[in-house]
Each structure stands twice: as C-alpha cells, then as structure tokens.
Design a protein around this motif. Structure first.
Motif, short mmCIF file in Angstrom:
data_model
loop_
_atom_site.label_atom_id
_atom_site.label_comp_id
_atom_site.label_asym_id
_atom_site.label_seq_id
_atom_site.Cartn_x
_atom_site.Cartn_y
_atom_site.Cartn_z
N PHE A 1 32.84 27.11 40.25
CA PHE A 1 34.05 26.56 39.64
C PHE A 1 35.20 27.57 39.71
CE2 PHE A 1 36.55 26.88 35.69
CZ PHE A 1 37.30 25.71 35.77
N LEU A 2 34.91 28.81 39.33
CA LEU A 2 35.94 29.86 39.32
C LEU A 2 36.49 30.10 40.72
CD1 LEU A 2 37.46 32.02 37.70
CD2 LEU A 2 35.53 33.55 38.08
N ALA A 3 35.60 30.16 41.71
CA ALA A 3 36.04 30.38 43.09
C ALA A 3 36.85 29.20 43.60
CB ALA A 3 34.82 30.62 43.98
N SER A 4 36.42 27.98 43.25
CA SER A 4 37.11 26.79 43.73
C SER A 4 38.53 26.69 43.17
CB SER A 4 36.31 25.54 43.33
OG SER A 4 37.00 24.37 43.70
N VAL A 5 38.67 26.90 41.87
CA VAL A 5 39.99 26.82 41.23
C VAL A 5 40.90 27.93 41.76
CG1 VAL A 5 41.23 27.05 39.05
CG2 VAL A 5 39.15 25.69 39.14
N SER A 6 40.37 29.12 41.87
CA SER A 6 41.17 30.25 42.37
C SER A 6 41.63 30.00 43.80
CB SER A 6 40.36 31.55 42.31
OG SER A 6 39.95 31.84 40.99
N LEU A 7 40.74 29.45 44.62
CA LEU A 7 41.07 29.17 46.01
C LEU A 7 42.13 28.08 46.11
CD1 LEU A 7 40.57 29.64 49.01
CD2 LEU A 7 38.69 27.99 48.89
N MET B 1 48.47 28.00 57.48
CA MET B 1 47.72 29.06 56.82
C MET B 1 47.12 30.04 57.83
SD MET B 1 45.80 27.40 53.54
CE MET B 1 45.15 29.02 53.18
N ASP B 2 46.73 29.51 58.99
CA ASP B 2 46.13 30.36 60.02
C ASP B 2 47.12 31.40 60.53
OD1 ASP B 2 43.99 31.12 61.66
OD2 ASP B 2 44.86 30.06 63.35
N ALA B 3 48.41 31.06 60.45
CA ALA B 3 49.45 31.98 60.94
C ALA B 3 49.74 33.10 59.94
CB ALA B 3 50.74 31.20 61.22
N MET B 4 49.21 32.97 58.72
CA MET B 4 49.46 33.97 57.69
C MET B 4 48.15 34.62 57.27
SD MET B 4 52.15 31.76 55.37
CE MET B 4 52.49 33.09 54.23
N ALA B 5 48.10 35.93 57.29
CA ALA B 5 46.88 36.63 56.91
C ALA B 5 46.58 36.44 55.43
CB ALA B 5 47.03 38.12 57.21
N ILE B 6 45.31 36.43 55.09
CA ILE B 6 44.92 36.32 53.69
C ILE B 6 45.33 37.59 52.96
CG2 ILE B 6 42.94 36.20 52.11
CD1 ILE B 6 41.49 34.61 54.31
N ASN B 7 45.95 37.41 51.79
CA ASN B 7 46.36 38.54 50.97
C ASN B 7 45.29 38.78 49.92
OD1 ASN B 7 47.49 40.22 48.98
ND2 ASN B 7 49.56 39.58 49.52
N PRO B 8 44.43 39.79 50.12
CA PRO B 8 43.30 40.00 49.19
C PRO B 8 43.74 40.33 47.77
CG PRO B 8 43.50 41.85 50.70
CD PRO B 8 44.44 40.80 51.20
N VAL B 9 44.87 41.00 47.62
CA VAL B 9 45.35 41.36 46.28
C VAL B 9 45.74 40.09 45.52
CG1 VAL B 9 47.10 42.59 44.96
CG2 VAL B 9 46.08 43.66 46.97
N SER B 10 46.52 39.23 46.15
CA SER B 10 46.92 37.98 45.49
C SER B 10 45.69 37.14 45.16
CB SER B 10 47.86 37.18 46.40
OG SER B 10 49.07 37.87 46.62
N LEU B 11 44.77 37.08 46.11
CA LEU B 11 43.55 36.30 45.89
C LEU B 11 42.77 36.84 44.70
CD1 LEU B 11 42.04 33.93 47.28
CD2 LEU B 11 40.73 35.63 48.54
N ALA B 12 42.63 38.15 44.63
CA ALA B 12 41.91 38.78 43.52
C ALA B 12 42.59 38.50 42.19
CB ALA B 12 41.80 40.28 43.76
N LEU B 13 43.91 38.54 42.18
CA LEU B 13 44.64 38.31 40.93
C LEU B 13 44.45 36.89 40.41
CD1 LEU B 13 47.91 40.32 41.68
CD2 LEU B 13 46.09 40.91 40.06
N TYR B 14 44.35 35.93 41.33
CA TYR B 14 44.06 34.57 40.89
C TYR B 14 42.68 34.51 40.23
CZ TYR B 14 48.10 32.20 42.96
OH TYR B 14 49.37 31.76 43.23
N VAL B 15 41.69 35.13 40.84
CA VAL B 15 40.33 35.12 40.30
C VAL B 15 40.30 35.77 38.91
CG1 VAL B 15 37.99 36.02 40.61
CG2 VAL B 15 39.24 35.12 42.58
N ILE B 16 40.90 36.95 38.81
CA ILE B 16 40.91 37.69 37.55
C ILE B 16 41.55 36.88 36.44
CG2 ILE B 16 41.85 39.73 36.38
CD1 ILE B 16 41.69 41.11 39.22
N ASN B 17 42.72 36.32 36.73
CA ASN B 17 43.45 35.59 35.70
C ASN B 17 42.78 34.26 35.34
OD1 ASN B 17 46.18 36.92 34.90
ND2 ASN B 17 45.95 37.33 37.07
N GLU B 18 42.16 33.59 36.30
CA GLU B 18 41.45 32.35 35.99
C GLU B 18 40.26 32.62 35.07
OE1 GLU B 18 42.05 29.16 36.50
OE2 GLU B 18 43.93 29.68 37.49
#
Length: 377
Positions: free
Chosen positions: A88-94, A46-63
């Motif tokens: 809870f929302l942050a944990s599941v999305s993460l 995971m450290d070798a791959m940058a965090i994708n904020p768009v994908s992360l946000a979409l998980y949060v929104i949809n959860e």
C-alpha cells in the motif's frame, strides 16, 4: 550498500525522527523505485525523464509518517510486518510521485525556472531572503521596515513561481498585493519615525477591530481612542474601517491642508509617488475579484504585464534593501555583495529590456492576437 547509506543520510538530512524504522523505510523505498522503473517504460514522457530518487524517497517517508499520524491506534512495529501495508505504501507513493513529478498538469507555460528571465530574479530573491533571515523580525516597534520588506520579497518570489508554473492571471493578481506592500514601504521609509509610530498605532486599532486584543477592557479603551481621533478628523461611524486601515496617512506632512484620502489609490499609492501604476493596479484588481478578465484575458498578454511589473517592483524593493543591507555589514561582505550585484543586476536589466521589447511587439503587431511568442530561450 552505497544506495542504502545514501538513503539513511537523506533521512538524517531531512530530520526524520529516530522513532521511525529506518530499515522498513528503505524496503518501502526500494519497492517503490522498482515500480517507478517499470512505469517509465509505459510512458514516453516519463521515460524521457530520469527517476529522481530523492523526490521518490520523500514521498515514501511522508506517506508513512502521515499514515501513522492519522491511525494512532496502529503501531509501526505491527505495520512493518504486514506485506499489504508495504505494498500500500509503495503504491500510494508511486502514484503521487509519477503524477505530481512527471505527469503534473501543465497550463501552457510561457517560461520556466531555467530561463534567465526567471532564474536570475529567482537567484536574487533567494539571496535577499536569505540575507533578511539574519535580521531580527516580528517585533514591529523595532523591525517594521525589515518585516514589510521581507514580506515584499516573499510575495515577489510567489509571483515568480506562479509565472513559472503557467499561472499568469494568478501571478498578476498576486502582484497587486506586492504593489500595495511596496507602496506602504516607500511611504514609511521616506517619512520615517512619525509615520512608523502612527502605523503601529493603527496596527493595534486593526487588532481591536478583529477582536484580537488581550481583553474586552483593553479593546474598549482602543475603540475610545479610535472614535476620538475620528471625531477630530471629522469622520463618521461609517468611515471606521477605512480610518483604521488608512488613518496612519494623517501622519504625513500636509502643508497645503488638503483632505487626506483614506484609500489605496489616492492615499497610499499617491504618497508613495507611484500613481502611474493606477491603471495596471486596477486591472490586477479586476482579475483578483474574478471579473471576466480573469477568465478570458489573453494568456501571453497577462504574462508579460505580470512579469514586467514584477521586475519593476523588485527593482524598487532591491534599492531599499541595498541601502539598509550595505549599512549593516562588514567591508568584506560589502565587496562580495557588490561583485554579485555587478554581475546579476546587469543581467536583470538586460532581461527586463528584452521583456519590454517582447511586450511591445505583442501589443503593436497586427498578428499579436494569433501569436503567442515565448520569451524563454
């Protein structure tokens, strides 16, 4: 502030309903993002791959949306005040972001979507499907050819996606459906109106057989027609299903008076002039029906067979598409398409030749059983 504005713009772009609390979603996103930054330090992958904020946000929104849908007794205005819901929302999305985006199961992929062997055909498929979306659809009496062709390119895109994901047998079994689609299209395009009319009639027969006609009286009338036509063709009751599926082949010219074969291999495939694919179609069918070949086939061999046949089916479908597309667009659009085709069709042909060479070496080299040469750079 810039990140917050970008987040709100994302909500607008993806069409998040106005009823959702924007400020709460942003709070949940920033908490999830903080967790993602901590997790990346624990995993080299995971450290070798940058965090994708768009994908992360979409998980949060949809959860959050999913939770509200599945808990109709709870109001968003109450939930957003609860720290335990935010956690809870942050944990599941993460969890889902990390597992699905960074730690996803890999099936020993032999290529990727970044390889020109895949990226070129993906580009072409996306372009063609985009162009076909401009055509009228789902009115079989007027749009049958476009509908069949659109589905063919859609299945081709599915095959490519499966290959990129490392799912070779699944891709090859899906190619079987693509081949059936292209054969039907070839026959209809070649013979025109009489076959189209008969094909549409058998679509209604199939609907009646599945119980999808508007009323019992209408269904009964359809079955009267089916049985009458079967008698005329010298068929028995046991032949009804294959007559419904393949009886439209009776509309093809048959000057020699030979018996019409109501099946795919000797009927549709032969009429399409693609009988040379009988063996590979049979192998694909074995995989589709969960024979031992599905479980124990050599990964690299099936990969090459699936990719080669995807390309060949694509070339045939693209030829039909180009004929129809070029006859319906302006001169300016024709020029743009011709320029695009000159560049990328050449690249497709070059890629296809390289795949053929790789497959030839795989099947003729004594060490082929031990080696798994990848074709991607």
């Amino acid at each position: 502030m810039q990140q917050k504005e970008a987040f709100f713009q994302l909500l607008k772009t993806v069409g998040v309903p106005d009823r959702f609390d924007r400020e709460f979603l942003y709070r949940a996103f920033t908490l999830t993002e903080e967790g993602a930054k901590s997790v990346t330090t624990l995993s080299p992958r995971m450290d070798a791959m940058a965090i994708n904020p768009v994908s992360l946000a979409l998980y949060v929104i949809n959860e959050h949306s999913f939770y509200l849908v599945t808990h109709p007794d709870q109001k968003e205005s109450d939930l957003i005040e609860k720290d335990d819901y935010l956690s809870f929302l942050a944990s599941v999305s993460l969890d889902k972001y990390c597992t699905n985006e960074h730690l996803a199961y890999q099936s020993g992929k032999l290529t990727s979507r970044f390889s020109p062997f895949m990226s070129t055909i993906d580009l072409y498929l996306n372009f063609i499907l985009g162009m076909l979306s401009r055509y009228k659809k789902n009115d079989p009496k007027e749009t049958l050819i476009v509908d069949i062709m659109s589905k063919g390119f859609s299945i081709a895109k599915c095959v490519a996606t499966l290959l990129e994901g490392g799912f070779e047998t699944e891709a090859f079994s899906t190619w079987r459906t693509l081949h059936e689609n292209e054969c039907i299209l070839q026959v209809i395009v070649k013979h025109g109106a009489p076959v189209v009319e008969r094909y549409l009639r058998h679509m209604r027969y199939a609907a009646a057989f599945r119980g999808a006609i508007e009323s019992k009286e209408a269904t009964d009338r359809v079955f009267v027609d089916i049985k009458s036509e079967m008698r005329d063709a010298g068929l028995k009751s046991k032949d009804m299903k294959r007559f419904i599926e393949y009886g439209w082949l009776y509309a093809l010219p048959n000057p020699s008076g030979e018996e019409v074969k109501l099946n795919f291999r000797d009927g549709v495939q032969a009429a399409a002039g693609l009988s040379q694919y009988s063996k590979v179609y049979e192998m694909s069918s074995e995989i589709a029906h969960s024979s031992p070949l599905l479980i124990y086939s050599r990964k690299n061999y099936v990969f090459h067979v699936a990719l080669l046949n995807l390309y060949e089916s694509f070339f045939r479908l693209e030829k039909i598409f180009t004929t129809i597309y070029m006859s319906t667009i302006s001169d300016e659009e024709k020029q743009r398409y011709t320029q695009m085709r000159q560049l990328y069709y050449w690249e497709l042909l070059a890629a296809f030749k390289e795949i053929q060479k790789s497959f030839a070496s795989l099947t003729t080299t004594p060490k082929a059983d031990k080696e798994e040469p990848k074709i991607n750079p």
